[in-house]
Design an enzyme around this catalytic site. Sequence first.
Site, PDB file in Angstrom:
ATOM      1  N   ARG B 273     -40.404  20.753 -26.268  1.00 25.42           N
ATOM      2  CA  ARG B 273     -39.149  20.836 -25.428  1.00 25.42           C
ATOM      3  C   ARG B 273     -38.178  21.803 -26.214  1.00 25.42           C
ATOM      4  O   ARG B 273     -37.773  21.031 -26.999  1.00 25.42           O
ATOM      5  CB  ARG B 273     -38.656  19.369 -25.287  1.00 25.42           C
ATOM      6  CG  ARG B 273     -37.367  19.161 -24.768  1.00 25.42           C
ATOM      7  CD  ARG B 273     -37.090  17.742 -24.296  1.00 25.42           C
ATOM      8  NE  ARG B 273     -37.167  16.722 -25.119  1.00 25.42           N
ATOM      9  CZ  ARG B 273     -36.427  16.352 -26.315  1.00 25.42           C
ATOM     10  NH1 ARG B 273     -35.577  17.146 -26.622  1.00 25.42           N
ATOM     11  NH2 ARG B 273     -36.673  15.354 -27.107  1.00 25.42           N
ATOM     12  N   HIS B 277     -33.245  16.531 -25.117  1.00 27.57           N
ATOM     13  CA  HIS B 277     -33.771  15.563 -24.279  1.00 27.57           C
ATOM     14  C   HIS B 277     -33.178  15.657 -22.797  1.00 27.57           C
ATOM     15  O   HIS B 277     -33.726  15.687 -21.700  1.00 27.57           O
ATOM     16  CB  HIS B 277     -33.603  14.227 -24.672  1.00 27.57           C
ATOM     17  CG  HIS B 277     -33.992  12.932 -23.712  1.00 27.57           C
ATOM     18  ND1 HIS B 277     -35.373  12.961 -23.496  1.00 27.57           N
ATOM     19  CD2 HIS B 277     -33.247  12.090 -22.961  1.00 27.57           C
ATOM     20  CE1 HIS B 277     -35.383  11.841 -22.219  1.00 27.57           C
ATOM     21  NE2 HIS B 277     -34.155  11.581 -22.245  1.00 27.57           N
ATOM     22  N   TYR B 286     -32.283  15.175 -34.746  1.00 28.07           N
ATOM     23  CA  TYR B 286     -33.644  14.777 -35.242  1.00 28.07           C
ATOM     24  C   TYR B 286     -34.423  15.805 -35.474  1.00 28.07           C
ATOM     25  O   TYR B 286     -35.717  15.722 -35.386  1.00 28.07           O
ATOM     26  CB  TYR B 286     -34.076  13.660 -33.992  1.00 28.07           C
ATOM     27  CG  TYR B 286     -33.787  14.136 -32.637  1.00 28.07           C
ATOM     28  CD1 TYR B 286     -34.877  15.044 -32.217  1.00 28.07           C
ATOM     29  CD2 TYR B 286     -32.787  14.003 -31.694  1.00 28.07           C
ATOM     30  CE1 TYR B 286     -34.836  15.444 -30.832  1.00 28.07           C
ATOM     31  CE2 TYR B 286     -32.962  14.176 -30.576  1.00 28.07           C
ATOM     32  CZ  TYR B 286     -33.760  15.092 -29.984  1.00 28.07           C
ATOM     33  OH  TYR B 286     -33.789  15.457 -28.703  1.00 28.07           O
TER      34      TYR B 286
HETATM   35  C1  LIG Z   1     -39.078   1.749 -19.282  1.00 33.39           C
HETATM   36  C2  LIG Z   1     -38.363   2.670 -20.012  1.00 33.39           C
HETATM   37  N1  LIG Z   1     -37.842   2.585 -21.104  1.00 33.39           N
HETATM   38  C3  LIG Z   1     -36.865   3.169 -21.802  1.00 33.39           C
HETATM   39  C4  LIG Z   1     -36.445   4.350 -21.108  1.00 33.39           C
HETATM   40  C5  LIG Z   1     -35.334   5.288 -21.581  1.00 33.39           C
HETATM   41  N2  LIG Z   1     -35.857   6.607 -21.717  1.00 33.39           N
HETATM   42  C6  LIG Z   1     -35.694   7.703 -21.021  1.00 33.39           C
HETATM   43  S1  LIG Z   1     -36.499   9.012 -21.409  1.00 33.39           S
HETATM   44  C7  LIG Z   1     -37.104   8.304 -22.949  1.00 33.39           C
HETATM   45  C8  LIG Z   1     -38.068   9.134 -23.800  1.00 33.39           C
HETATM   46  C9  LIG Z   1     -39.262   9.412 -23.132  1.00 33.39           C
HETATM   47  O1  LIG Z   1     -39.987  10.284 -23.830  1.00 33.39           O
HETATM   48  P1  LIG Z   1     -41.437  10.881 -23.136  1.00 33.39           P
HETATM   49  O2  LIG Z   1     -42.068   9.811 -22.560  1.00 33.39           O
HETATM   50  O3  LIG Z   1     -41.990  11.575 -24.407  1.00 33.39           O
HETATM   51  O4  LIG Z   1     -40.904  11.920 -22.251  1.00 33.39           O
HETATM   52  P2  LIG Z   1     -40.076  13.223 -22.321  1.00 33.39           P
HETATM   53  O5  LIG Z   1     -38.719  12.715 -22.406  1.00 33.39           O
HETATM   54  O6  LIG Z   1     -40.373  13.623 -23.695  1.00 33.39           O
HETATM   55  O7  LIG Z   1     -40.436  14.281 -21.349  1.00 33.39           O
HETATM   56  C10 LIG Z   1     -36.645   6.873 -23.037  1.00 33.39           C
HETATM   57  C11 LIG Z   1     -36.947   6.060 -24.254  1.00 33.39           C
HETATM   58  C12 LIG Z   1     -36.822   4.745 -19.701  1.00 33.39           C
HETATM   59  N3  LIG Z   1     -36.431   5.781 -19.067  1.00 33.39           N
HETATM   60  N4  LIG Z   1     -38.153   3.748 -19.288  1.00 33.39           N
END
Ligand SMILES: Cc1ncc(C[n+]2csc(CCOP(=O)(O)OP(=O)(O)O)c2C)c(N)n1
Lengths: 344, 386
Positions: B273, B277, B286
């Site tokens: 990425r 985020h 980070y």
């Molecule tokens: C069940 C749940 N817990 C926490 C969140 C908050 N949250 C949103 S994105 C994220 C990180 C997700 O990371 P990843 O699965 O690696 O996807 P990326 O954002 O890197 O595409 C978190 C913790 C959420 N959306 N859903």
Amino acid sequence: MTTTVAATAGERTGRAVQATMAQALGRALRDAMAEDPAVHVLGEDVGTLGGVFRVTDGLAKEFGDDRCTDTPLAEAGILGAAVGMAMYGLRPVVEMQFDAFAYPAFEQLVSHVAKMRNRTMGAMPLPITVRIPYGGGIGGVEHHSDSSEAYYMATAGLHVVTPATVEDAYGLLRASIASDDPVVFLEPKRLYWAKAAWSPEAPAAVEPIGRAVVRRPGSSATLITYGPSLPVCLEAAEAATAEGWDLEVVDLRSLVPFDDETVAASVRRTGRAVVVHESPGFAGPGGEIAARITERCFHHLEAPVLRVAGFDIPYPPPMQERHHLPGVDRVLDAVARLQWEAES
Amino acid sequence: MTVQELAGAAAYRPTPPPAWKPLTDPAPLLPDPEPYRVLGTDAAAGVDPDLLLRLYAELVRGRRYNAQATALTKQGRLAVYPSSTGQEACEVAAALVLEERDWLFPSYRDTLAAVARGLDPVEALTLLRGDRHTGYDPREHRIAPLCTPLATQLPHAVGLAHAARLKGDDVVALAMVGDGGTSEGDFHEALNFAAVWRAPVVFLVQNNGFAISVPLAKQTAAPSLAHKAVGYGMPGRLVDGNDAAAMHQVLAEAVARARSGEGPTLVEALTYRMDAHTNADDATRYRGDDEVEAWRAHDPILLLERELTGRGLLDEEGAGTVREAAERMAADLRDQMNADPPLDPMDLFSHVYEEPTGQLREQEARLRDELEAEHGPHGSETEEAR
Ligand SMILES: Cc1ncc(C[n+]2csc(CCOP(=O)(O)OP(=O)(O)O)c2C)c(N)n1
């Protein structure tokens, strides 16, 4: 939303037999599956075993594994898969094995099942029925006796219904499966084996969900209840006649939508009301119901609306549950307190 | 009476276990330790030039889309945007491998996959703009709503694919999830269901290194995320997520496998990425610039451009045409997003239930009264907005 199974009384030629609520529920599933190939049953042990309460007994044999499916042991997965199945046009009926084991699926229920219609502006309703055996009084060890209705009632987008009679078990389940909205169908465990004369060949017309019914007319006060507490209230009403009280008993049947009309009409007539349920009282269904009654019937009330509920404790061990569950005496005590006089 | 008695446990005798066949050779399920690559290797010569050009045009358009959407957050036109800059090869390949009858189950980061699939760019952004949760009919486009709770869309993909198979339709569901999402219970339950049911599903994990701020090493102790497939009894594939041709090939194979009844596949795409985020995140807390810079040399557009120009399939003029088309898309998106969406507050009650409950009707009436007290008879205000 309404399905008529065998409409008029004239057509109801079937011979009444003694049937249990569990059998009526099973019959409802069977009839719904026979009528509509889109209806699929899935859950833990629902196939070969017929469910731990035998509600789905015979369905896998009659309709095959694809229509009545033993799933892996994972509640979120079961309900999540049901979401996808409903997205593709099926009408899944999910069995959760016990009240407290439905919690892993709570996220799917709240975030997806309840919201999909709304998220998609009506484009994608989810006709899912989630059957959950609930409540205590059967000597179950912990995690087998929760009354979880308040959680589901607090979730917009779900219907929450619960039968208290054999006939309603059939009718409400048929109506739930026919509903294009998701329904949390709470089955009072301790009434599974309650028997009543019932004619499985010609069940009564299925009403749309959302209507309460007066089970016992009366004039001095209204007991408002549902599911496992209905027999308790009916018994209390009988006992109260000795005290000169003529109690009306309203069976809600549907907690969401809530039938304000039937409840308010009854309370306006009697001027007094007690809400009875076995789930914990604090922030429980009774609080909501009492508030609704107060809003609608304030000038008709002769006494505050009272609640008789389970204690605000985690469900107790089986040898203690009788102290927790609201029984006839506790209901009668509340009725006695309805002879209320303002403390100046 | 005890539960056991009620349940008739006495009548239930466990039957002897059926002959359980352990997997004699799990090797075909195990991912290669090296991510699969096509661009820059001999395999590239075998890829249809038209496909490469199509991928290229979509990558460039996707990059521009990400930039435009991010800009719209700065102008207050989008509440939030989780950019997929750097991950466009995954997004585009996921969209392009699907037939029209197939279903896509995107996460919140996968707006681009939906757009590459043909969804109107504005409709795809309503969730992030904040006017609608889902601005399109999922059935019409066969794109599930962009899913915010992590991994919860994966069991839906399994259920849908399973239902399609039961109906005799050769439909495949492709579900997308991030590396962080693979730690969620729903991920495991979905994979297990899919494998047991042999559901025609492709799981695509975009391993972009981070779940917000948490690096992969704190997310899992597995040798790779693709390895997770093996325990469920499905093949895992590791692929260079910035190599659009490799992504397309691996996903197309997985889709074909699913369609022919061989069951699900887990594909882990190694990608990065490039942006934070979301626009609300500060990625400098980070990770260091050097890491980001290193990945810049492995940019998906760069990799494909090198291949195309090397083979004489793309010149400056051709690239210019692609960029212009992307520019037009961006300008169009900007224009459309600059208009306030028409909103009717009464819609709040429209889609909670098929028939509103009595309780909702009362609340609807209250809001109508409030609106009328504010603006006169309801309707005039929204008519103007339209
Ligand atoms: C069940 C749940 N817990 C926490 C969140 C908050 N949250 C949103 S994105 C994220 C990180 C997700 O990371 P990843 O699965 O690696 O996807 P990326 O954002 O890197 O595409 C978190 C913790 C959420 N959306 N859903």
